[in-house]
Design an enzyme around this catalytic site. Structure first.
Site, PDB file in Angstrom:
ATOM      1  N   ARG A  49       0.826  -1.211   0.000  1.00 38.34           N
ATOM      2  CA  ARG A  49       0.000   0.000   0.000  1.00 38.34           C
ATOM      3  C   ARG A  49       0.860   1.261   0.000  1.00 38.34           C
ATOM      4  NH1 ARG A  49      -3.610   2.749   4.372  1.00 38.34           N
ATOM      5  NH2 ARG A  49      -5.188   3.769   3.085  1.00 38.34           N
ATOM      6  N   HIS A  73       0.568   4.359  -2.523  1.00 38.34           N
ATOM      7  CA  HIS A  73       0.373   5.738  -2.059  1.00 38.34           C
ATOM      8  C   HIS A  73       1.544   6.641  -2.429  1.00 38.34           C
ATOM      9  CE1 HIS A  73      -3.171   5.376   0.978  1.00 38.34           C
ATOM     10  NE2 HIS A  73      -3.359   4.620  -0.081  1.00 38.34           N
ATOM     11  N   GLY A 117       4.212  10.748  -8.533  1.00 41.82           N
ATOM     12  CA  GLY A 117       5.001   9.640  -9.052  1.00 41.82           C
ATOM     13  C   GLY A 117       5.685   8.813  -7.982  1.00 41.82           C
ATOM     14  N   ASP A 169       8.353   8.265  -6.199  1.00 39.17           N
ATOM     15  CA  ASP A 169       9.563   9.038  -5.931  1.00 39.17           C
ATOM     16  C   ASP A 169       9.893   9.101  -4.440  1.00 39.17           C
ATOM     17  OD1 ASP A 169       7.510  10.544  -5.010  1.00 39.17           O
ATOM     18  OD2 ASP A 169       7.981  12.354  -6.150  1.00 39.17           O
ATOM     19  N   SER A 226       8.095  10.164  -2.120  1.00 33.79           N
ATOM     20  CA  SER A 226       7.600  11.377  -1.444  1.00 33.79           C
ATOM     21  C   SER A 226       6.779  11.046  -0.201  1.00 33.79           C
ATOM     22  CB  SER A 226       6.784  12.242  -2.414  1.00 33.79           C
ATOM     23  OG  SER A 226       5.667  11.539  -2.898  1.00 33.79           O
ATOM     24  N   ASN A 242      -3.840   8.876   4.502  1.00 32.15           N
ATOM     25  CA  ASN A 242      -2.648   8.279   5.113  1.00 32.15           C
ATOM     26  C   ASN A 242      -2.654   8.301   6.633  1.00 32.15           C
ATOM     27  OD1 ASN A 242      -1.427   7.660   2.647  1.00 32.15           O
ATOM     28  ND2 ASN A 242      -0.369   9.646   2.518  1.00 32.15           N
ATOM     29  N   PRO A 256      -7.482   7.717  -3.882  1.00 29.53           N
ATOM     30  CA  PRO A 256      -8.929   7.512  -3.950  1.00 29.53           C
ATOM     31  C   PRO A 256      -9.543   7.202  -2.584  1.00 29.53           C
ATOM     32  CG  PRO A 256      -7.745   5.622  -4.865  1.00 29.53           C
ATOM     33  CD  PRO A 256      -6.723   6.671  -4.582  1.00 29.53           C
ATOM     34  N   HIS A 314      -6.314  -5.851  -2.257  1.00 35.18           N
ATOM     35  CA  HIS A 314      -7.157  -5.976  -1.062  1.00 35.18           C
ATOM     36  C   HIS A 314      -7.443  -7.445  -0.758  1.00 35.18           C
ATOM     37  CE1 HIS A 314      -8.723  -1.535  -1.414  1.00 35.18           C
ATOM     38  NE2 HIS A 314      -7.453  -1.625  -1.035  1.00 35.18           N
ATOM     39  N   THR A 315      -6.652  -8.331  -1.276  1.00 35.60           N
ATOM     40  CA  THR A 315      -6.667  -9.739  -0.913  1.00 35.60           C
ATOM     41  C   THR A 315      -6.022  -9.963   0.439  1.00 35.60           C
ATOM     42  OG1 THR A 315      -5.927 -11.937  -1.570  1.00 35.60           O
ATOM     43  CG2 THR A 315      -4.453 -10.146  -2.110  1.00 35.60           C
ATOM     44  N   ASP A 346     -10.080  -9.114   3.165  1.00 32.82           N
ATOM     45  CA  ASP A 346     -10.505 -10.373   2.543  1.00 32.82           C
ATOM     46  C   ASP A 346     -10.925 -11.313   3.662  1.00 32.82           C
ATOM     47  OD1 ASP A 346     -10.640 -12.950   1.567  1.00 32.82           O
ATOM     48  OD2 ASP A 346      -8.808 -12.814   0.368  1.00 32.82           O
ATOM     49  N   THR A 360      -9.463 -15.430   3.196  1.00 27.96           N
ATOM     50  CA  THR A 360      -8.033 -15.734   3.405  1.00 27.96           C
ATOM     51  C   THR A 360      -7.304 -14.415   3.695  1.00 27.96           C
ATOM     52  OG1 THR A 360      -7.766 -15.596   0.998  1.00 27.96           O
ATOM     53  CG2 THR A 360      -7.946 -17.806   1.936  1.00 27.96           C
ATOM     54  N   ASP A 383      -4.162 -14.121  -2.902  1.00 28.79           N
ATOM     55  CA  ASP A 383      -4.811 -15.058  -3.819  1.00 28.79           C
ATOM     56  C   ASP A 383      -5.959 -14.342  -4.522  1.00 28.79           C
ATOM     57  OD1 ASP A 383      -6.810 -14.797  -1.943  1.00 28.79           O
ATOM     58  OD2 ASP A 383      -6.410 -16.712  -0.964  1.00 28.79           O
TER      59      ASP A 383
HETATM   60  C1  HEM Z   1      -9.048   1.374  -5.981  1.00 33.41           C
HETATM   61  C2  HEM Z   1      -8.962   2.332  -5.092  1.00 33.41           C
HETATM   62  C3  HEM Z   1      -8.543   2.060  -3.678  1.00 33.41           C
HETATM   63  C4  HEM Z   1      -9.169   2.505  -2.581  1.00 33.41           C
HETATM   64  C5  HEM Z   1     -10.414   3.372  -2.525  1.00 33.41           C
HETATM   65  C6  HEM Z   1      -8.451   1.987  -1.442  1.00 33.41           C
HETATM   66  C7  HEM Z   1      -8.788   2.245  -0.139  1.00 33.41           C
HETATM   67  C8  HEM Z   1      -8.221   1.609   0.953  1.00 33.41           C
HETATM   68  C9  HEM Z   1      -8.633   1.804   2.311  1.00 33.41           C
HETATM   69  C10 HEM Z   1      -9.713   2.763   2.783  1.00 33.41           C
HETATM   70  C11 HEM Z   1      -7.902   0.979   3.083  1.00 33.41           C
HETATM   71  C12 HEM Z   1      -7.975   0.819   4.602  1.00 33.41           C
HETATM   72  C13 HEM Z   1      -7.089   1.847   5.300  1.00 33.41           C
HETATM   73  C14 HEM Z   1      -7.285   1.844   6.797  1.00 33.41           C
HETATM   74  O1  HEM Z   1      -8.415   1.683   7.257  1.00 33.41           O
HETATM   75  O2  HEM Z   1      -6.289   2.024   7.531  1.00 33.41           O
HETATM   76  C15 HEM Z   1      -6.997   0.270   2.211  1.00 33.41           C
HETATM   77  C16 HEM Z   1      -6.094  -0.675   2.619  1.00 33.41           C
HETATM   78  C17 HEM Z   1      -5.225  -1.325   1.768  1.00 33.41           C
HETATM   79  N1  HEM Z   1      -5.036  -1.046   0.436  1.00 33.41           N
HETATM   80 FE1  HEM Z   1      -6.248   0.038  -0.730  1.00 33.41          FE
HETATM   81  N2  HEM Z   1      -7.409   1.235  -1.888  1.00 33.41           N
HETATM   82  C18 HEM Z   1      -7.406   1.263  -3.249  1.00 33.41           C
HETATM   83  C19 HEM Z   1      -6.477   0.671  -4.081  1.00 33.41           C
HETATM   84  C20 HEM Z   1      -5.385  -0.039  -3.644  1.00 33.41           C
HETATM   85  C21 HEM Z   1      -4.276  -0.440  -4.471  1.00 33.41           C
HETATM   86  C22 HEM Z   1      -4.116  -0.072  -5.940  1.00 33.41           C
HETATM   87  C23 HEM Z   1      -3.427  -1.142  -3.674  1.00 33.41           C
HETATM   88  C24 HEM Z   1      -2.126  -1.770  -4.010  1.00 33.41           C
HETATM   89  C25 HEM Z   1      -1.742  -2.133  -5.209  1.00 33.41           C
HETATM   90  C26 HEM Z   1      -4.031  -1.207  -2.364  1.00 33.41           C
HETATM   91  C27 HEM Z   1      -3.531  -1.900  -1.302  1.00 33.41           C
HETATM   92  C28 HEM Z   1      -4.076  -1.891  -0.031  1.00 33.41           C
HETATM   93  C29 HEM Z   1      -3.656  -2.782   1.028  1.00 33.41           C
HETATM   94  C30 HEM Z   1      -2.667  -3.922   0.900  1.00 33.41           C
HETATM   95  C31 HEM Z   1      -4.359  -2.406   2.173  1.00 33.41           C
HETATM   96  C32 HEM Z   1      -4.199  -2.976   3.596  1.00 33.41           C
HETATM   97  C33 HEM Z   1      -3.053  -2.219   4.266  1.00 33.41           C
HETATM   98  C34 HEM Z   1      -2.725  -2.663   5.675  1.00 33.41           C
HETATM   99  O3  HEM Z   1      -3.261  -3.637   6.172  1.00 33.41           O
HETATM  100  O4  HEM Z   1      -1.869  -1.985   6.285  1.00 33.41           O
HETATM  101  N3  HEM Z   1      -5.188  -0.495  -2.375  1.00 33.41           N
HETATM  102  N4  HEM Z   1      -7.211   0.683   0.918  1.00 33.41           N
END
Ligand code: HEM
Ligand SMILES: *[C@@H]1O[C@H](CO)[C@@H](O)[C@H](O)[C@H]1NC(C)=O
Ligand SMILES: *[C@@H]1O[C@H](CO)[C@@H](O)[C@H](O)[C@H]1NC(C)=O
Ligand SMILES: *[C@@H]1O[C@H](CO)[C@@H](O)[C@H](O)[C@H]1NC(C)=O
Length: 347
Positions: free
Chosen positions: A63, A67, A73, A75, A77, A95, A164, A194-195, A246, A249, A254
């Site tokens: 993540r 971010h 980009g 970089d 940042s 963040n 987003p 989000h797996t 998820d 799992t 996955d």
């Molecule tokens: C499509 C738009 C996306 C939205 C709206 C979004 C939103 C979020 C939100 C709200 C959380 C929970 C944050 C929290 O409550 O602390 C989250 C967690 C996460 N996001 Fe996304 N996300 C998006 C795309 C992505 C992408 C592109 C990736 C990676 C390639 C990603 C990877 C993750 C991961 C792995 C977590 C869990 C992080 C943790 O457990 O520390 N997300 N995301």
């Protein structure tokens, strides 16, 4: 207009090729082969060690790369702390109280600096960490294009604008990715991250009790899953519990994320919309990834590499930071704060 000679045509083609090549930035997987041959092993070891006590660390690191890339980009940042000159992205809405793994990134950087001083950028460390996270979770591996340099700036306002929110509509989500040069398939594919990992109640609680001010929950939410989530995230409390993104799992990389969506068990509104938006062009992609994990993995490789190219600094742009939290020479937050060079390792 004058006709061009063959030599002219070749010359123009040559320069176009150079420009296109440079325009697409010169990253390659062997960038540190001579200067830091054990880089990958070092990153892998630090993350593996951290994962023994923190099974969520891979998710947090992938993540961070996302971010980073979506804000001016890939970089580094996102790693910059507040100083007199830097307004850190870490306090941007998406963040704050949410990004994790900054300490592990610093541990990686320390180990890498020990092996190959002033050589490897923090932006590249994030890109490698993202791939390692996938592999350790049981997901795909890929050759990681390297050679990014670190920014001299951060941009909190852009972080608020570009990252987003989990309440965006599908069209807004697509727009948010399009701005970065990513298409609808990239959106569905990368959402598959989000797996694993967790989300706080406040990122989806609007779905549980009073969705869009209807007085009812989100109708696309499975009723049993709704009951579970209501127990985990009660109304009228300040509790902000963590929930598995998820449910099937939670720590594994996955394709179950996509079958969850088919079962109306996506956690975030933005997850479920990929499957539940009527007539959306994302539904078929969700189905194809749910049916075929190898197909999902193949696409994930491609989209991660593509995301990793967003706005990279190469050549003589940017720098190789000595400490990922600070632009070289700008340690001004330390003045009057923590004693210089003590626990921050900046001596
Ligand atoms: C499509 C738009 C996306 C939205 C709206 C979004 C939103 C979020 C939100 C709200 C959380 C929970 C944050 C929290 O409550 O602390 C989250 C967690 C996460 N996001 Fe996304 N996300 C998006 C795309 C992505 C992408 C592109 C990736 C990676 C390639 C990603 C990877 C993750 C991961 C792995 C977590 C869990 C992080 C943790 O457990 O520390 N997300 N995301
Ligand atoms: C839902 O939210 C709207 C707007 O905030 C409010 O007027 C309404 O009373 C709420 N309904 C319930 C059942 O809480
Ligand atoms: C929780 O909030 C809702 C709507 O704001 C209200 O109707 C309800 O009485 C509250 N419940 C408790 C237990 O405070
Ligand atoms: C940078 O800021 C984070 C909080 O955002 C903090 O945990 C970390 O210790 C800071 N790093 C340094 C080297 O001061």
């Amino acid at each position: 207009m004058q006709k061009m000679s063959p030599m002219h045509v070749i010359g123009v083609a040559f320069w176009c090729a150079i420009v296109i090549h440079v325009g697409y930035a010169q990253l390659n997987p062997w960038f540190y082969r001579e200067t830091c041959p054990y880089l990958y092993t070092i990153v892998l070891r630090v993350i593996f060690d951290a994962s023994l006590t923190d099974p969520r660390i891979g998710a947090s690191l992938i993540r961070l790369h996302f971010h980073d890339c979506f804000v001016q980009g890939c970089d580094g940042s996102v790693l910059l702390n507040n100083t007199r000159r830097i307004v850190s992205e870490q306090q941007a809405r998406p963040n704050i109280n949410s990004i994790r793994g900054l300490d592990v990134v610093n541990n990686i950087k320390t180990a890498v600096e020990h092996a190959c001083p002033a050589t490897v950028s923090c932006a590249d460390i994030l890109a490698i960490a993202a791939e390692v996270a996938s592999v350790l979770g049981g997901g795909p591996s890929w050759p990681i294009p390297l050679g990014r340099r670190d920014s001299l700036t951060a941009n909190r306002a852009l972080a608020n604008r570009n990252l987003p929110a989990p309440t965006l509509t599908l069209n807004q989500l697509k727009g948010s990715f399009r701005v970065q040069g990513l298409n609808t398939k990239d959106l569905v594919t990368l959402s598959g991250a989000h797996t694993f990992g967790r989300a706080h109640c406040n990122t989806f609680i609007q779905r549980l009790y009073n969705f869009s001010n209807t007085g009812n929950p989100d109708p696309t939410l499975n009723i049993n899953y709704l009951q579970t989530l209501r127990r985990l995230c009660p109304r009228n409390t300040t509790l902000n519990n963590l929930n598995n993104l998820d449910l099937t799992t939670p720590n594994q990389f996955d394709n179950r994320y996509y079958s969850n969506l088919q079962n109306h068990k996506g956690l975030l509104q933005t997850d479920q919309e990929l499957f539940s938006t009527p007539n959306a062009d994302t539904i078929n992609i969700v189905n194809s990834f749910s049916n075929n994990q190898a197909f999902f993995f193949e696409n994930f490789r491609v989209s991660m590499i593509k995301m990793g190219y967003i706005g990279v600094l190469t050549g003589n742009k940017g720098e190789i930071r000595k400490h990922c939290n600070f632009v070289n020479g700008d340690y001004s937050q330390l003045v009057g704060g923590a004693s210089k060079g003590s626990k921050n390792g900046l001596s």
